[in-house]
Design a protein around this motif. Structure first.
Motif, PDB file in Angstrom:
ATOM      1  N   CYS A  18     -30.588  25.934 -17.656  1.00 17.07           N
ATOM      2  CA  CYS A  18     -30.513  24.870 -16.657  1.00 17.07           C
ATOM      3  C   CYS A  18     -30.001  23.588 -17.296  1.00 17.07           C
ATOM      4  CB  CYS A  18     -31.887  24.641 -16.038  1.00 17.07           C
ATOM      5  SG  CYS A  18     -31.877  23.431 -14.701  1.00 17.07           S
ATOM      6  N   GLY A  19     -29.159  22.873 -16.597  1.00 14.88           N
ATOM      7  CA  GLY A  19     -28.605  21.623 -17.104  1.00 14.88           C
ATOM      8  C   GLY A  19     -29.660  20.574 -17.406  1.00 14.88           C
ATOM      9  N   ALA A  20     -30.824  20.682 -16.794  1.00 14.55           N
ATOM     10  CA  ALA A  20     -31.917  19.735 -17.031  1.00 14.55           C
ATOM     11  C   ALA A  20     -32.731  20.110 -18.257  1.00 14.55           C
ATOM     12  CB  ALA A  20     -32.841  19.693 -15.820  1.00 14.55           C
ATOM     13  N   GLY A  21     -32.381  21.229 -18.872  1.00 11.23           N
ATOM     14  CA  GLY A  21     -33.186  21.762 -19.963  1.00 11.23           C
ATOM     15  C   GLY A  21     -33.998  22.924 -19.437  1.00 11.23           C
ATOM     16  N   PRO A  22     -34.790  23.541 -20.288  1.00 11.49           N
ATOM     17  CA  PRO A  22     -35.558  24.710 -19.861  1.00 11.49           C
ATOM     18  C   PRO A  22     -36.455  24.401 -18.660  1.00 11.49           C
ATOM     19  CG  PRO A  22     -35.667  24.444 -22.238  1.00 11.49           C
ATOM     20  CD  PRO A  22     -35.004  23.211 -21.695  1.00 11.49           C
ATOM     21  N   VAL A  23     -36.406  25.282 -17.671  1.00  9.28           N
ATOM     22  CA  VAL A  23     -37.216  25.156 -16.461  1.00  9.28           C
ATOM     23  C   VAL A  23     -37.994  26.449 -16.296  1.00  9.28           C
ATOM     24  CG1 VAL A  23     -37.161  24.886 -13.943  1.00  9.28           C
ATOM     25  CG2 VAL A  23     -35.574  23.590 -15.358  1.00  9.28           C
ATOM     26  N   GLN A  24     -39.286  26.323 -15.968  1.00  4.85           N
ATOM     27  CA  GLN A  24     -40.120  27.474 -15.689  1.00  4.85           C
ATOM     28  C   GLN A  24     -40.357  27.530 -14.177  1.00  4.85           C
ATOM     29  OE1 GLN A  24     -41.389  24.941 -18.033  1.00  4.85           O
ATOM     30  NE2 GLN A  24     -39.938  25.985 -19.383  1.00  4.85           N
ATOM     31  N   PHE A  25     -40.390  28.745 -13.648  1.00  4.14           N
ATOM     32  CA  PHE A  25     -40.535  28.945 -12.208  1.00  4.14           C
ATOM     33  C   PHE A  25     -41.775  29.768 -11.907  1.00  4.14           C
ATOM     34  CE2 PHE A  25     -36.037  28.955 -13.334  1.00  4.14           C
ATOM     35  CZ  PHE A  25     -35.550  27.946 -12.533  1.00  4.14           C
ATOM     36  N   THR A  26     -42.444  29.423 -10.830  1.00  5.79           N
ATOM     37  CA  THR A  26     -43.497  30.256 -10.272  1.00  5.79           C
ATOM     38  C   THR A  26     -43.087  30.502  -8.825  1.00  5.79           C
ATOM     39  OG1 THR A  26     -45.154  29.203 -11.684  1.00  5.79           O
ATOM     40  CG2 THR A  26     -45.968  30.482  -9.807  1.00  5.79           C
ATOM     41  N   VAL A  27     -43.023  31.784  -8.433  1.00 11.24           N
ATOM     42  CA  VAL A  27     -42.577  32.157  -7.090  1.00 11.24           C
ATOM     43  C   VAL A  27     -43.774  32.705  -6.312  1.00 11.24           C
ATOM     44  CG1 VAL A  27     -40.954  33.530  -5.736  1.00 11.24           C
ATOM     45  CG2 VAL A  27     -40.296  32.710  -8.015  1.00 11.24           C
ATOM     46  N   TYR A  28     -43.924  32.247  -5.080  1.00  5.78           N
ATOM     47  CA  TYR A  28     -45.034  32.640  -4.212  1.00  5.78           C
ATOM     48  C   TYR A  28     -44.544  33.430  -3.009  1.00  5.78           C
ATOM     49  CZ  TYR A  28     -48.236  29.786  -6.837  1.00  5.78           C
ATOM     50  OH  TYR A  28     -49.012  29.291  -7.846  1.00  5.78           O
ATOM     51  N   PRO A  29     -45.464  34.134  -2.330  1.00  3.46           N
ATOM     52  CA  PRO A  29     -45.086  34.792  -1.079  1.00  3.46           C
ATOM     53  C   PRO A  29     -44.431  33.777  -0.145  1.00  3.46           C
ATOM     54  CG  PRO A  29     -47.299  35.451  -1.723  1.00  3.46           C
ATOM     55  CD  PRO A  29     -46.879  34.338  -2.662  1.00  3.46           C
ATOM     56  N   GLY A  30     -43.424  34.221   0.572  1.00  2.00           N
ATOM     57  CA  GLY A  30     -42.654  33.315   1.422  1.00  2.00           C
ATOM     58  C   GLY A  30     -41.453  32.755   0.682  1.00  2.00           C
ATOM     59  N   GLN A  59     -41.258  21.672 -15.740  1.00  9.91           N
ATOM     60  CA  GLN A  59     -40.757  21.340 -17.070  1.00  9.91           C
ATOM     61  C   GLN A  59     -41.896  20.683 -17.825  1.00  9.91           C
ATOM     62  OE1 GLN A  59     -37.179  18.989 -16.125  1.00  9.91           O
ATOM     63  NE2 GLN A  59     -36.043  20.526 -17.284  1.00  9.91           N
ATOM     64  N   ASP A  60     -42.080  21.099 -19.061  1.00 10.39           N
ATOM     65  CA  ASP A  60     -43.141  20.536 -19.901  1.00 10.39           C
ATOM     66  C   ASP A  60     -44.492  20.542 -19.195  1.00 10.39           C
ATOM     67  OD1 ASP A  60     -41.284  20.002 -21.971  1.00 10.39           O
ATOM     68  OD2 ASP A  60     -40.722  18.122 -20.975  1.00 10.39           O
ATOM     69  N   GLY A  61     -44.767  21.604 -18.430  1.00  9.75           N
ATOM     70  CA  GLY A  61     -46.062  21.745 -17.767  1.00  9.75           C
ATOM     71  C   GLY A  61     -46.258  20.873 -16.549  1.00  9.75           C
TER      72      GLY A  61
END
Length: 189
Positions: free
Chosen positions: A88-100, A107-109
């Motif tokens: 990602c251009g913003a730097g590392p991004v973490q994703f959590t995906v939910y139902p729906g 980023q950084d927690g």
């Protein structure tokens, strides 16, 4: 293909820093409301340009990941996926995906953005004005002042009031909302 970061809610981030909260996690209990002034359902997520609300808890951009995930899990159930994007251009991004198909971006927690996409027709994931996936384009234009982004390389992109962006597309023979987002997201442009 170039990966670019889209920060739609720069103003929202600035406003989030000014939000009244005694807790540095940027969480505020009991603050969520719909446009009618009523508290949302316990299993509802209200999408906002400065974060989101899960049930009666509001989470502004900058809120801690564990608190946001606990609140959204309480409303929607367990996450369906956790992943990351180091490109990602913003730097590392973490994703959590939910139902729906609600994607929370961290980023950084810290919560930095959200995205809900096609495939979600859940009445429990909406803006305070009732706009969600499948809302007719003319209704979105009236409720959240959604206007096409001229010159966007993303098909059907619109910008709405309150730092919410989204996409219009054809669904069921009509032009409808097919995506909504705010904050930091990684889109291929």
């Amino acid at each position: 293909m170039r990966i670019a970061m889209v920060t739609v809610a720069a103003l929202g981030l600035a406003l989030a820093a000014c939000q009244p909260s005694a807790d540095p996690s940027a969480k505020e209990s009991g603050a969520a409301q719909t446009d009618t002034g009523e508290a949302p359902e316990a299993d509802a997520v209200t999408l906002r340009g400065d974060g989101l609300a899960a049930g009666a808890e509001s989470f502004y951009f900058g809120a801690g990941r564990s608190e946001v995930e606990a609140g959204v899990t309480s409303a929607l159930g367990e996450p369906t996926e956790r992943s990351d994007d180091a490109e990602c251009g913003a730097g590392p991004v973490q994703f959590t995906v939910y139902p729906g198909d609600l994607h929370l971006n961290f980023q950084d927690g810290k919560l930095v953005g959200w995205l809900v996409q096609d495939g979600n027709s859940s009445p429990t994931i909406r803006t305070a004005q009732g706009v969600g996936i499948g809302t007719p384009a003319q209704d979105a234009a009236a409720r959240i002042d959604a206007k096409p982004v001229v010159g966007s390389t993303l098909d059907g992109e619109f910008q709405a009031a309150g730092d919410i962006g989204g996409f219009f597309g054809e669904a069921g023979g009509a032009r409808r909302v097919t995506g909504l987002f705010a904050g930091t997201n990684c889109f291929a442009r």
